[in-house]
Motif scaffolding. Sequence first.
Motif, PDB file in Angstrom:
ATOM      1  N   MET A 704      -9.951   1.936  -0.257  1.00 38.43           N
ATOM      2  CA  MET A 704     -10.398   0.583  -0.607  1.00 38.43           C
ATOM      3  C   MET A 704     -10.471   0.424  -2.129  1.00 38.43           C
ATOM      4  O   MET A 704     -10.027  -0.593  -2.681  1.00 38.43           O
ATOM      5  N   GLN A 705     -11.008   1.427  -2.815  1.00 40.64           N
ATOM      6  CA  GLN A 705     -11.166   1.324  -4.261  1.00 40.64           C
ATOM      7  C   GLN A 705      -9.817   1.341  -4.986  1.00 40.64           C
ATOM      8  O   GLN A 705      -9.578   0.543  -5.900  1.00 40.64           O
ATOM      9  N   ILE A 706      -8.928   2.250  -4.570  1.00 38.27           N
ATOM     10  CA  ILE A 706      -7.653   2.358  -5.272  1.00 38.27           C
ATOM     11  C   ILE A 706      -6.778   1.145  -5.008  1.00 38.27           C
ATOM     12  O   ILE A 706      -6.098   0.633  -5.913  1.00 38.27           O
ATOM     13  N   ALA A 707      -6.769   0.649  -3.773  1.00 32.12           N
ATOM     14  CA  ALA A 707      -6.005  -0.571  -3.494  1.00 32.12           C
ATOM     15  C   ALA A 707      -6.569  -1.749  -4.293  1.00 32.12           C
ATOM     16  O   ALA A 707      -5.815  -2.579  -4.810  1.00 32.12           O
ATOM     17  N   GLU A 708      -7.879  -1.796  -4.410  1.00 37.53           N
ATOM     18  CA  GLU A 708      -8.518  -2.850  -5.204  1.00 37.53           C
ATOM     19  C   GLU A 708      -8.138  -2.714  -6.671  1.00 37.53           C
ATOM     20  O   GLU A 708      -7.850  -3.706  -7.356  1.00 37.53           O
ATOM     21  N   GLY A 709      -8.116  -1.472  -7.192  1.00 38.92           N
ATOM     22  CA  GLY A 709      -7.736  -1.258  -8.584  1.00 38.92           C
ATOM     23  C   GLY A 709      -6.288  -1.600  -8.849  1.00 38.92           C
ATOM     24  O   GLY A 709      -5.947  -2.169  -9.896  1.00 38.92           O
ATOM     25  N   LEU A 710      -5.384  -1.262  -7.907  1.00 41.96           N
ATOM     26  CA  LEU A 710      -3.983  -1.601  -8.083  1.00 41.96           C
ATOM     27  C   LEU A 710      -3.779  -3.114  -8.023  1.00 41.96           C
ATOM     28  O   LEU A 710      -2.959  -3.670  -8.764  1.00 41.96           O
ATOM     29  N   LYS A 711      -4.539  -3.798  -7.173  1.00 43.78           N
ATOM     30  CA  LYS A 711      -4.466  -5.265  -7.112  1.00 43.78           C
ATOM     31  C   LYS A 711      -4.932  -5.869  -8.439  1.00 43.78           C
ATOM     32  O   LYS A 711      -4.328  -6.837  -8.937  1.00 43.78           O
ATOM     33  N   PHE A 712      -5.966  -5.296  -9.027  1.00 48.25           N
ATOM     34  CA  PHE A 712      -6.472  -5.782 -10.310  1.00 48.25           C
ATOM     35  C   PHE A 712      -5.387  -5.681 -11.384  1.00 48.25           C
ATOM     36  O   PHE A 712      -5.236  -6.593 -12.216  1.00 48.25           O
ATOM     37  N   MET A 713      -4.604  -4.599 -11.363  1.00 51.50           N
ATOM     38  CA  MET A 713      -3.521  -4.442 -12.332  1.00 51.50           C
ATOM     39  C   MET A 713      -2.390  -5.429 -12.040  1.00 51.50           C
ATOM     40  O   MET A 713      -1.877  -6.092 -12.953  1.00 51.50           O
ATOM     41  N   HIS A 714      -1.992  -5.526 -10.769  1.00 54.80           N
ATOM     42  CA  HIS A 714      -0.862  -6.390 -10.423  1.00 54.80           C
ATOM     43  C   HIS A 714      -1.172  -7.857 -10.696  1.00 54.80           C
ATOM     44  O   HIS A 714      -0.257  -8.621 -11.054  1.00 54.80           O
ATOM     45  N   GLU A 715      -2.411  -8.268 -10.525  1.00 54.91           N
ATOM     46  CA  GLU A 715      -2.765  -9.659 -10.813  1.00 54.91           C
ATOM     47  C   GLU A 715      -2.573  -9.990 -12.273  1.00 54.91           C
ATOM     48  O   GLU A 715      -2.392 -11.157 -12.633  1.00 54.91           O
ATOM     49  N   ARG A 716      -2.615  -8.985 -13.121  1.00 59.65           N
ATOM     50  CA  ARG A 716      -2.395  -9.167 -14.565  1.00 59.65           C
ATOM     51  C   ARG A 716      -0.996  -8.737 -14.982  1.00 59.65           C
ATOM     52  O   ARG A 716      -0.751  -8.436 -16.153  1.00 59.65           O
TER      53      ARG A 716
END
Length: 909
Positions: A704-716
């Motif tokens: 959950m945390q890593i997918a959330e972190g990767l989403k945070f990067m991809h959104e930017r």
Amino acid sequence: MASNRTTGNANPSSGSPTSRQAGTLVQTEKWWRDHYNELAEHGYRLRPRYHPDWQPSWLRSGKDFFAVEDGQPTILRAAMDATRVRDNVQVMLKRVFPAEGPHELRINQFFSSPELSKMPHNHCAPLFEVIELQDPEPQKVMVFPFLRPFNKPKIQTLGEFVAFFTQICEGLRFMHERNVAHRDCTANNIMFDASRMYPNGFHPTKIDRNRNFKGSAKAYTRTRRPPVYFFIDFGLSRKYPSRDVTDEPLRGGDKSAPEHRSQRRCNPFQTDIYYIGNLVRREFTERYRGFEFMAGLIKSMTLEDPAQRPQIEEVLLKFTSIRASLRKGKLRSPVISKKVPKFFALAKRARQSVRTIQYTVIFHPAIPDPDPRIRLAATLNNSRVVIIQSAEHRGRWGKEMESRDLVSGSGLLNRPSDLNPLASGESASGGSRVYNMDAHPSYDISKQQDRSSLNLASIARQGHTDFAHAKLECCICRQRFRITGGFASVLKLQAIPVLGTTSDILSSIQGHLNPVSYDAQGRCPAIPPFTLPFASALMPGPSVEAYAGPGVPVRRECGGLFNSEVWWRNRYHDLEARGYRLRPRYRPGWQPSWKESGEDFFKTEDGQANILRATMDAVRIQDGRQVMIKKVLPEEGPHELLITQLFSSPGLKGNPQNHCVPLLELVDLSRTSPDGRRLMVMPFLRPLKNPRFQTYGEFVAFFMQIAEGLKFMHERNVAHRDCTVNNIMFDPSRMYPEGYHPVRLDRNRNFKGKAKRYSRTERPPRYYLIDFGLSRRYSSRNVLDIPLHGGDRSAPEHKLGERCNPFHTDIYYLGNLVRDNFMKKYNGFEFMRELVNAMTAKNPTMRPKIEDVINTFDGIRRSLSAIKLRSPITSRKDHMLVTAYRYISQLNRTFCYVVRRRPAIPMPL
């Protein structure tokens, strides 16, 4: 129905191609199907799957495609298995691609020439034939023996490993003597001829099945049917005018060579030494017990400074000494994984004891060399050092030694008919003499109490008095010597006792070379012992006396600083002035503590080296917090620093969805450091899988945390491009409140005991993405870019070498991480199968976006019961008793967690 399955969903209206039906030919196989008849005309028959009129058998039988023989694909781009029609022998066909250069074909033809192919030390895969096909353009196909990966099946005994390493070193020396560097001699490019171990053959794709795919392949062990190992794949190999050359680095299967990181020209022969040493380290010493005898040699072969590594001749000499020192009990002992509990290790030893009795009864040697006699020769300092080593045959030395047992660096020598030296007394390759070993007396040192030395005077007293010649050579066979020499003294068996030119030996032991003289009673007088010097420092250390002659580089002392560590030592005071203190090991003027205490260096705190090129652990002086300092490498571009600063900016740093490692401080040493280096200071993190995950709930929290972190990067619009297992770490400050040692992670900070820790459920950690050296920021997510290979090189789009979408590749990396590190190794991860299959789809455009991954996983998470989430994660390799033990232990922990109200999915605050 199996016939209706496809590899993905096709949407004709969107313009995408229709997906391939499951089990049918992949694109790389169609070329072979189109040339089936032409290859048959040359005498090679492909499997029925590649017949032009092939109809899948599972369509009629209703079976799954992967359960039938013609449903097994060959996914290699250039190679295909076949059967030679005239004798029904399995072979391997390999296409020659002109675009990749002529080197592979030329080098294969060179080592398969009539002159070289008959030499016993040639371990290059023989080239049977080159077929020329009339494609729309002429196409050449090379025909090789059908070989098997060197570690399948796994090596069972240490003696089998010794035979493997001996052959590989012989083969590499054979190449280097002819000025050929392999440049990719890694695990995937070493195979063995399995024709004796698998007399009935095996299936080319499912290698544990027999050729007709109707049962398991019958196999013998390496000890019963010794195989011959071969180097393959000379696509990166080059032939040079000499070994003293430098060339541009070419990265193959092993990208960890230190000289490749700088992108500078380097000596490819020295890199070959590193590859072989690193292969043994990764495949054996790090995985299995009992390989301590290889530690010193492997350490010298993988030194950071290529110039400090031994040449292949020196490696062979050192290993021959190691081989001679190993007793039969050690050689017959089983190879046991470090992960296997002691109880099962004992069980495995018991099974091996039964096999050992069988091998002894039927006279199989402890070192299963393919020939009953293994000949080793080496050349050093323009003089020959002959070591004639013969494997035991029926429990003793073989019969009369034949001409092939006398070997020189330049080839076979004719057998002398008497005690006179060969020819005029000088060998073709140097200043040493060779004598007929058979006519000389032999002495078995196994009858001697002190086996560390050989006293020739005591041999003389036993009636062996023929010591007429001053120039001697030794023949070593584990615990036995045969001596042709003319002096009485003690030879200390440290590495190879006779090493160097004859003149070196004569000058260094002058006064000890007189023939044995006896008193009136026929007794031999006592002669003081001495130790022959080394011609070069192979493995210097406290137990080795090294002779540093002219031109011999001074070696790093065991436990001393590596070149990469010297840079940090030189900046110790600069970092301390900025509030960061390195360990005592890096203080200028440091004196190793083990020299005073007498301990081994690896048992002391200041003997723990940091071998990473760009990072170093430190302590922040103001609060005693452990941190990690990383160099900003200008040659790798500005991306890592810029992206790290972006996600550590005030607007993003405090966002709870940000799982990019924070930048604590940027230290600028441009004023005090001659190279103007800048350093990033980051939290001190711990590898993802250390310690191992205990429950499925802990895994769910991680994903959950890593997918959330990767989403945070991809959104930017930032693609990580290397989000693999080595680049995901966690903050251990809550799990390890007192810290731990930065090198030995299981020890506490002062190295005086074990580090105290809590589980992930008790103290939930926060996971971070690190290492943005390959990361890039784009204008949008709908972009294409050239592939950059990181830690995971299996992405399908990277094999094509074409521009691809890096955001799609990030999804593949994350899915493949779960597949390789969890699903393949542990039980109970079936709930992730569908999502991971979608994330690792061969077609990048069919993979879900990171937002879709999170939504799908959220549904998976809600479907998991509390019992499932709190269940222990058990290895697929664990015995049922170990699994039962884990369940009982977890039951006790679960009771405590429930009482203390610890959630099943441990998310950090």
